[in-house]
Design a protein around this motif. Sequence first.
Motif, short mmCIF file in Angstrom:
data_model
loop_
_atom_site.label_atom_id
_atom_site.label_comp_id
_atom_site.label_asym_id
_atom_site.label_seq_id
_atom_site.Cartn_x
_atom_site.Cartn_y
_atom_site.Cartn_z
N VAL A 112 52.54 51.50 47.70
CA VAL A 112 52.21 52.49 46.69
C VAL A 112 53.35 53.51 46.65
O VAL A 112 53.73 54.06 47.69
N PHE B 20 52.56 49.14 43.48
CA PHE B 20 51.74 49.95 42.58
C PHE B 20 52.40 51.32 42.50
O PHE B 20 52.59 51.97 43.51
N THR C 16 52.77 55.25 40.44
CA THR C 16 52.18 56.24 39.55
C THR C 16 53.27 56.81 38.67
O THR C 16 54.42 56.97 39.10
N SER D 249 52.86 43.69 40.27
CA SER D 249 53.05 45.13 40.09
C SER D 249 52.03 45.67 39.11
O SER D 249 51.68 45.02 38.13
N TYR E 264 50.57 49.84 37.60
CA TYR E 264 50.86 51.27 37.58
C TYR E 264 49.68 52.01 36.98
O TYR E 264 48.79 51.43 36.35
N GLN F 167 42.13 52.25 42.73
CA GLN F 167 42.83 51.46 41.71
C GLN F 167 43.77 50.45 42.34
O GLN F 167 43.88 49.30 41.88
N VAL F 168 44.46 50.87 43.40
CA VAL F 168 45.38 49.95 44.09
C VAL F 168 44.61 48.77 44.68
O VAL F 168 44.99 47.61 44.52
N PRO G 212 46.73 48.60 50.47
CA PRO G 212 48.17 48.78 50.68
C PRO G 212 48.57 48.82 52.15
O PRO G 212 47.77 49.18 53.01
#
Length: 248
Positions: free
Chosen positions: A7, A33, A35, A58, A60, A77-78, A85
């Motif tokens: 992340v 991932f 942001t 991947s 985002y 969300q990840v 992660p």
Amino acid sequence: MERLISVVTGVSHEHGIGAAVCKQLAEEGHDVFFTCYQADEQWAEEFRTMLESFGVKSQYAAVDLSESHAASSLLDQVIDSLGFPTVIVNNAAYSTRDGFAELDAESLDAHYAVNMRSTFLLCTEFARRYETLGKKKGKIVNLTSGQNQGPMIGELAYASTKGAIAAFTVTLAAELAPLGINVNAVNPGPTDTGWMTEAIKEELRPKFLSGRIGVPEDAAKLIGFLVRDEADWITGQVINSEGGFLRK
């Protein structure tokens, strides 16, 4: 073999440190991932596609890290899109010019929400879930801006909130070492991410003993090393990777 999932926060444009870190990790086989709050949607999608050209997955999200629930929501969300992660890179930052004459509560709160609270909560939320799931190895890398190296005149709120990350990193590393989570911080020094004018470059260049101004890939390579197995014995460090930059 368990997939590596990273992340990276604060990935808003092609020339930033966040983008360079994403590319470095994708090249090394990490699903990524990122942001991208306030980034161009078309660019973010094109960047995601580019990362997947390395043979990884991947995703985002446009996460507003100033929101108090952002850390928990982001990890949800990840996990939903890529899985739990193994690496957290706290690169996002908020900065406005100030000084003692302009500093006020609103500015301090805005800097605190992103630079301190979001970083601290993403680290601790990751660690709590990590412990619950019984994971064996994790890496956290926080970005600072060398606040312990000297003053940053006209940036009181930024310097103080980013400076707190160094202290947080050292203590969190001690708490998480028994869990198998390494926590380090990287200060990349003055880095040309598109904000430097030619006049600024001319002023700074002689101060770099290595003969050139820092670029995002310099920080990305170091972060790439810190999240590898070779760096398992490194934790609780604030690494000033500045190419011999002279501050005086």
